[in-house]
Scaffold this motif. Structure first.
Motif, PDB file in Angstrom:
ATOM      1  N   SER A  21       0.841  -1.198   0.000  1.00  0.00           N
ATOM      2  CA  SER A  21       0.000   0.000   0.000  1.00  0.00           C
ATOM      3  C   SER A  21       0.872   1.241   0.000  1.00  0.00           C
ATOM      4  O   SER A  21       1.959   1.247   0.585  1.00  0.00           O
ATOM      5  CB  SER A  21      -0.917   0.014   1.222  1.00  0.00           C
ATOM      6  OG  SER A  21      -1.837  -1.061   1.188  1.00  0.00           O
ATOM      7  N   ILE A  34       0.349   7.550 -10.210  1.00  0.00           N
ATOM      8  CA  ILE A  34       1.133   6.910  -9.160  1.00  0.00           C
ATOM      9  C   ILE A  34       1.794   5.652  -9.721  1.00  0.00           C
ATOM     10  O   ILE A  34       1.139   4.805 -10.336  1.00  0.00           O
ATOM     11  CB  ILE A  34       0.253   6.506  -7.963  1.00  0.00           C
ATOM     12  CG1 ILE A  34      -0.516   7.726  -7.426  1.00  0.00           C
ATOM     13  CG2 ILE A  34       1.121   5.881  -6.868  1.00  0.00           C
ATOM     14  CD1 ILE A  34       0.339   8.831  -6.860  1.00  0.00           C
ATOM     15  N   VAL A  51      -0.592   3.653 -12.284  1.00  0.00           N
ATOM     16  CA  VAL A  51      -2.021   3.877 -12.500  1.00  0.00           C
ATOM     17  C   VAL A  51      -2.228   5.368 -12.764  1.00  0.00           C
ATOM     18  O   VAL A  51      -1.672   6.207 -12.039  1.00  0.00           O
ATOM     19  CB  VAL A  51      -2.868   3.364 -11.309  1.00  0.00           C
ATOM     20  CG1 VAL A  51      -2.485   4.029 -10.001  1.00  0.00           C
ATOM     21  CG2 VAL A  51      -4.355   3.526 -11.590  1.00  0.00           C
ATOM     22  N   SER A  53      -4.061   9.138 -13.294  1.00  0.00           N
ATOM     23  CA  SER A  53      -4.929   9.944 -12.437  1.00  0.00           C
ATOM     24  C   SER A  53      -6.281  10.188 -13.084  1.00  0.00           C
ATOM     25  O   SER A  53      -7.220  10.597 -12.408  1.00  0.00           O
ATOM     26  CB  SER A  53      -4.265  11.288 -12.143  1.00  0.00           C
ATOM     27  OG  SER A  53      -4.165  12.058 -13.327  1.00  0.00           O
ATOM     28  N   THR A  58      -3.703   1.643 -16.701  1.00  0.00           N
ATOM     29  CA  THR A  58      -2.575   1.094 -15.967  1.00  0.00           C
ATOM     30  C   THR A  58      -1.445   0.679 -16.899  1.00  0.00           C
ATOM     31  O   THR A  58      -1.639   0.470 -18.103  1.00  0.00           O
ATOM     32  CB  THR A  58      -3.005  -0.127 -15.146  1.00  0.00           C
ATOM     33  OG1 THR A  58      -3.610  -1.093 -16.017  1.00  0.00           O
ATOM     34  CG2 THR A  58      -3.996   0.265 -14.062  1.00  0.00           C
ATOM     35  N   ILE A  70      -2.474  -3.230  -9.909  1.00  0.00           N
ATOM     36  CA  ILE A  70      -2.434  -1.936  -9.234  1.00  0.00           C
ATOM     37  C   ILE A  70      -3.843  -1.352  -9.199  1.00  0.00           C
ATOM     38  O   ILE A  70      -4.632  -1.546 -10.132  1.00  0.00           O
ATOM     39  CB  ILE A  70      -1.454  -0.975  -9.952  1.00  0.00           C
ATOM     40  CG1 ILE A  70      -1.175   0.256  -9.097  1.00  0.00           C
ATOM     41  CG2 ILE A  70      -1.967  -0.580 -11.334  1.00  0.00           C
ATOM     42  CD1 ILE A  70      -0.022   1.123  -9.622  1.00  0.00           C
ATOM     43  N   SER A  71      -4.148  -0.658  -8.108  1.00  0.00           N
ATOM     44  CA  SER A  71      -5.439  -0.001  -7.990  1.00  0.00           C
ATOM     45  C   SER A  71      -5.290   1.246  -7.138  1.00  0.00           C
ATOM     46  O   SER A  71      -4.349   1.344  -6.345  1.00  0.00           O
ATOM     47  CB  SER A  71      -6.485  -0.944  -7.372  1.00  0.00           C
ATOM     48  OG  SER A  71      -6.095  -1.325  -6.061  1.00  0.00           O
ATOM     49  N   ARG A  72      -6.213   2.200  -7.316  1.00  0.00           N
ATOM     50  CA  ARG A  72      -6.156   3.405  -6.510  1.00  0.00           C
ATOM     51  C   ARG A  72      -7.530   3.748  -5.969  1.00  0.00           C
ATOM     52  O   ARG A  72      -8.557   3.449  -6.598  1.00  0.00           O
ATOM     53  CB  ARG A  72      -5.582   4.573  -7.312  1.00  0.00           C
ATOM     54  CG  ARG A  72      -6.433   5.091  -8.432  1.00  0.00           C
ATOM     55  CD  ARG A  72      -5.669   6.163  -9.228  1.00  0.00           C
ATOM     56  NE  ARG A  72      -5.439   7.377  -8.471  1.00  0.00           N
ATOM     57  CZ  ARG A  72      -4.477   8.274  -8.760  1.00  0.00           C
ATOM     58  NH1 ARG A  72      -3.679   8.076  -9.794  1.00  0.00           N
ATOM     59  NH2 ARG A  72      -4.341   9.360  -8.035  1.00  0.00           N
ATOM     60  N   ASN A  74      -9.042   7.183  -4.717  1.00  0.00           N
ATOM     61  CA  ASN A  74      -8.805   8.619  -4.559  1.00  0.00           C
ATOM     62  C   ASN A  74      -9.428   9.174  -3.282  1.00  0.00           C
ATOM     63  O   ASN A  74      -8.942  10.157  -2.727  1.00  0.00           O
ATOM     64  CB  ASN A  74      -9.318   9.379  -5.773  1.00  0.00           C
ATOM     65  CG  ASN A  74      -8.436   9.191  -6.993  1.00  0.00           C
ATOM     66  OD1 ASN A  74      -7.300   8.723  -6.894  1.00  0.00           O
ATOM     67  ND2 ASN A  74      -8.945   9.548  -8.160  1.00  0.00           N
ATOM     68  N   VAL A  79      -2.966   3.893  -2.961  1.00  0.00           N
ATOM     69  CA  VAL A  79      -2.717   3.016  -4.096  1.00  0.00           C
ATOM     70  C   VAL A  79      -2.223   1.681  -3.568  1.00  0.00           C
ATOM     71  O   VAL A  79      -1.332   1.645  -2.716  1.00  0.00           O
ATOM     72  CB  VAL A  79      -1.684   3.613  -5.064  1.00  0.00           C
ATOM     73  CG1 VAL A  79      -1.286   2.591  -6.122  1.00  0.00           C
ATOM     74  CG2 VAL A  79      -2.237   4.864  -5.728  1.00  0.00           C
ATOM     75  N   CYS A  96       6.865   3.649  -3.983  1.00  0.00           N
ATOM     76  CA  CYS A  96       5.827   4.308  -4.767  1.00  0.00           C
ATOM     77  C   CYS A  96       6.274   5.743  -5.051  1.00  0.00           C
ATOM     78  O   CYS A  96       7.091   6.309  -4.304  1.00  0.00           O
ATOM     79  CB  CYS A  96       4.472   4.275  -4.086  1.00  0.00           C
ATOM     80  SG  CYS A  96       4.326   5.195  -2.556  1.00  0.00           S
TER      81      CYS A  96
END
Length: 122
Positions: A21, A34, A51, A53, A58, A70-72, A74, A79, A96
């Motif tokens: 994370s 990111i 990933v 914005s 990705t 990968i995931s985010r 907001n 992330v 990161c």
């Protein structure tokens, strides 16, 4: 004060999984792509994933494609990097980073975290 703080590293056996994370603060997270990088001893730093914005698109390095996701989020300035089927060659310090771009392609990363160690070994 800009901060990127990684967590979730550790020791895992080959074939195992980890979730890293990256929690961000001090900048407008929504405007930044990111990325996750890694660096093993004696090797160059490698960008493993990113990933965007804007549209959530990705990027994955060939070495991790199909194994890492990968995931985010907001809303949480967060992330995650889900890593599966880990191999000894995935052993590295994982960082990161954030860059003020909508997409993953191009540009320089502006902010970096301190890194978290991932060791894949039996």
């Amino acid at each position: 004060q800009v901060q990127l703080v990684e967590s979730g590293g550790g020791l895992v056996q080959p074939g195992g999984s980890l979730r890293l994370s990256c929690r961000a603060s001090g900048f407008t997270f929504d405007y930044y792509a990111i990325g996750w990088f890694r660096q093993a001893p004696g090797k160059e730093r490698e960008e493993v994933s990113c990933v965007s914005s804007s549209d959530g698109s990705t990027y994955y390095a060939d070495s991790v494609k199909g194994r890492f996701t990968i995931s985010r989020d907001n809303a949480k300035n967060l992330v995650n990097l889900e890593m599966h089927s880990l191999k000894p060659e995935d052993t590295a310090v994982y960082y990161c980073a954030a860059k003020w771009r909508r997409l993953c392609s191009g540009g320089e990363y502006n902010y970096w975290g301190q890194g978290t160690q991932v060791t894949v070994s039996s």
